[in-house]
Design a protein around this motif. Structure first.
Motif, PDB file in Angstrom:
ATOM      1  N   THR A  26       0.869  -1.170   0.000  1.00 33.33           N
ATOM      2  CA  THR A  26       0.000   0.000   0.000  1.00 33.33           C
ATOM      3  C   THR A  26       0.910   1.226   0.000  1.00 33.33           C
ATOM      4  O   THR A  26       2.115   1.130   0.261  1.00 33.33           O
ATOM      5  CB  THR A  26      -0.888   0.053   1.252  1.00 33.33           C
ATOM      6  OG1 THR A  26      -0.049   0.212   2.402  1.00 33.33           O
ATOM      7  CG2 THR A  26      -1.749  -1.200   1.385  1.00 33.33           C
ATOM      8  N   GLN A  27       0.327   2.374  -0.260  1.00 35.68           N
ATOM      9  CA  GLN A  27       1.127   3.599  -0.182  1.00 35.68           C
ATOM     10  C   GLN A  27       1.665   3.790   1.233  1.00 35.68           C
ATOM     11  O   GLN A  27       2.802   4.213   1.413  1.00 35.68           O
ATOM     12  CB  GLN A  27       0.304   4.814  -0.601  1.00 35.68           C
ATOM     13  CG  GLN A  27       0.077   4.909  -2.084  1.00 35.68           C
ATOM     14  CD  GLN A  27      -0.643   6.187  -2.470  1.00 35.68           C
ATOM     15  OE1 GLN A  27      -1.321   6.822  -1.653  1.00 35.68           O
ATOM     16  NE2 GLN A  27      -0.508   6.562  -3.739  1.00 35.68           N
ATOM     17  N   ALA A  28       0.848   3.478   2.223  1.00 32.38           N
ATOM     18  CA  ALA A  28       1.278   3.634   3.616  1.00 32.38           C
ATOM     19  C   ALA A  28       2.460   2.719   3.940  1.00 32.38           C
ATOM     20  O   ALA A  28       3.409   3.138   4.613  1.00 32.38           O
ATOM     21  CB  ALA A  28       0.115   3.354   4.561  1.00 32.38           C
ATOM     22  N   GLU A  32       6.179   4.061   4.976  1.00 29.14           N
ATOM     23  CA  GLU A  32       6.811   3.655   6.235  1.00 29.14           C
ATOM     24  C   GLU A  32       8.148   2.956   5.989  1.00 29.14           C
ATOM     25  O   GLU A  32       9.150   3.267   6.622  1.00 29.14           O
ATOM     26  CB  GLU A  32       5.886   2.732   7.022  1.00 29.14           C
ATOM     27  CG  GLU A  32       6.447   2.345   8.382  1.00 29.14           C
ATOM     28  CD  GLU A  32       5.488   1.469   9.182  1.00 29.14           C
ATOM     29  OE1 GLU A  32       5.990   0.700  10.009  1.00 29.14           O
ATOM     30  OE2 GLU A  32       4.267   1.559   8.972  1.00 29.14           O
ATOM     31  N   GLY A  33       8.172   2.038   5.042  1.00 26.92           N
ATOM     32  CA  GLY A  33       9.398   1.303   4.752  1.00 26.92           C
ATOM     33  C   GLY A  33      10.492   2.154   4.147  1.00 26.92           C
ATOM     34  O   GLY A  33      11.677   1.859   4.289  1.00 26.92           O
ATOM     35  N   GLY A  35      10.786   5.437   4.825  1.00 26.46           N
ATOM     36  CA  GLY A  35      11.124   6.537   5.725  1.00 26.46           C
ATOM     37  C   GLY A  35      10.645   7.895   5.227  1.00 26.46           C
ATOM     38  O   GLY A  35      11.244   8.923   5.532  1.00 26.46           O
ATOM     39  N   VAL A  36       9.570   7.890   4.433  1.00 21.31           N
ATOM     40  CA  VAL A  36       8.991   9.136   3.946  1.00 21.31           C
ATOM     41  C   VAL A  36       7.519   9.161   4.334  1.00 21.31           C
ATOM     42  O   VAL A  36       6.972   8.160   4.782  1.00 21.31           O
ATOM     43  CB  VAL A  36       9.142   9.283   2.408  1.00 21.31           C
ATOM     44  CG1 VAL A  36      10.609   9.273   2.009  1.00 21.31           C
ATOM     45  CG2 VAL A  36       8.388   8.190   1.666  1.00 21.31           C
ATOM     46  N   GLY A  37       6.879  10.290   4.129  1.00 19.14           N
ATOM     47  CA  GLY A  37       5.471  10.402   4.467  1.00 19.14           C
ATOM     48  C   GLY A  37       4.577   9.881   3.352  1.00 19.14           C
ATOM     49  O   GLY A  37       4.965   9.846   2.185  1.00 19.14           O
ATOM     50  N   ILE A  38       3.355   9.495   3.715  1.00 18.97           N
ATOM     51  CA  ILE A  38       2.409   8.997   2.728  1.00 18.97           C
ATOM     52  C   ILE A  38       2.030  10.089   1.728  1.00 18.97           C
ATOM     53  O   ILE A  38       1.803   9.812   0.546  1.00 18.97           O
ATOM     54  CB  ILE A  38       1.152   8.388   3.399  1.00 18.97           C
ATOM     55  CG1 ILE A  38       0.326   7.629   2.359  1.00 18.97           C
ATOM     56  CG2 ILE A  38       0.353   9.435   4.119  1.00 18.97           C
ATOM     57  CD1 ILE A  38      -0.745   6.757   2.952  1.00 18.97           C
ATOM     58  N   THR A  39       2.013  11.331   2.160  1.00 24.42           N
ATOM     59  CA  THR A  39       1.719  12.437   1.250  1.00 24.42           C
ATOM     60  C   THR A  39       2.784  12.519   0.161  1.00 24.42           C
ATOM     61  O   THR A  39       2.470  12.737  -1.012  1.00 24.42           O
ATOM     62  CB  THR A  39       1.622  13.772   2.013  1.00 24.42           C
ATOM     63  OG1 THR A  39       0.584  13.665   2.991  1.00 24.42           O
ATOM     64  CG2 THR A  39       1.322  14.932   1.085  1.00 24.42           C
ATOM     65  N   PHE A  40       4.041  12.316   0.542  1.00 25.19           N
ATOM     66  CA  PHE A  40       5.125  12.322  -0.438  1.00 25.19           C
ATOM     67  C   PHE A  40       4.923  11.217  -1.469  1.00 25.19           C
ATOM     68  O   PHE A  40       5.040  11.445  -2.679  1.00 25.19           O
ATOM     69  CB  PHE A  40       6.478  12.154   0.255  1.00 25.19           C
ATOM     70  CG  PHE A  40       7.620  12.084  -0.714  1.00 25.19           C
ATOM     71  CD1 PHE A  40       8.184  13.242  -1.229  1.00 25.19           C
ATOM     72  CD2 PHE A  40       8.130  10.865  -1.122  1.00 25.19           C
ATOM     73  CE1 PHE A  40       9.225  13.179  -2.143  1.00 25.19           C
ATOM     74  CE2 PHE A  40       9.169  10.790  -2.029  1.00 25.19           C
ATOM     75  CZ  PHE A  40       9.729  11.949  -2.543  1.00 25.19           C
ATOM     76  N   VAL A  41       4.604  10.004  -1.004  1.00 22.47           N
ATOM     77  CA  VAL A  41       4.401   8.880  -1.917  1.00 22.47           C
ATOM     78  C   VAL A  41       3.233   9.178  -2.858  1.00 22.47           C
ATOM     79  O   VAL A  41       3.321   8.950  -4.070  1.00 22.47           O
ATOM     80  CB  VAL A  41       4.164   7.557  -1.149  1.00 22.47           C
ATOM     81  CG1 VAL A  41       3.733   6.444  -2.090  1.00 22.47           C
ATOM     82  CG2 VAL A  41       5.423   7.149  -0.388  1.00 22.47           C
TER      83      VAL A  41
END
Length: 73
Positions: A26-28, A32-33, A35-41
């Motif tokens: 998932t994007q989340a 997490e894996g 080390g960035v935020g979900i908004t960035f992804v």
């Protein structure tokens, strides 16, 4: 390994989305894996990368440098 031409932020985002889905993340989970935020992804996958990345690809194209992404598979 399949090759994908990456010429701008949109191409890179589409590639990342495709590989993420193929790998079942998932994007989340990716955020997490990595080390960035979900908004960035989310922005990355929509091709909302920085204008700096687009400038890099413009310079590379001018010099005849092809950017390819090889995916595991």
């Amino acid at each position: 390994m399949p090759e994908t031409r990456v010429t701008n932020a949109r191409d890179l985002g589409a590639l990342i989305r495709s590989v993420r889905k193929e790998q079942g993340f998932t994007q989340a989970e990716l955020a997490e894996g990595s080390g960035v935020g979900i908004t960035f992804v989310s922005k990355l996958e929509r091709g909302k990368g920085s204008s700096e990345f687009d400038k890099v690809t413009q310079v590379a194209r001018m010099l005849g440098i092809d950017l390819f992404a090889r995916t595991r598979g």
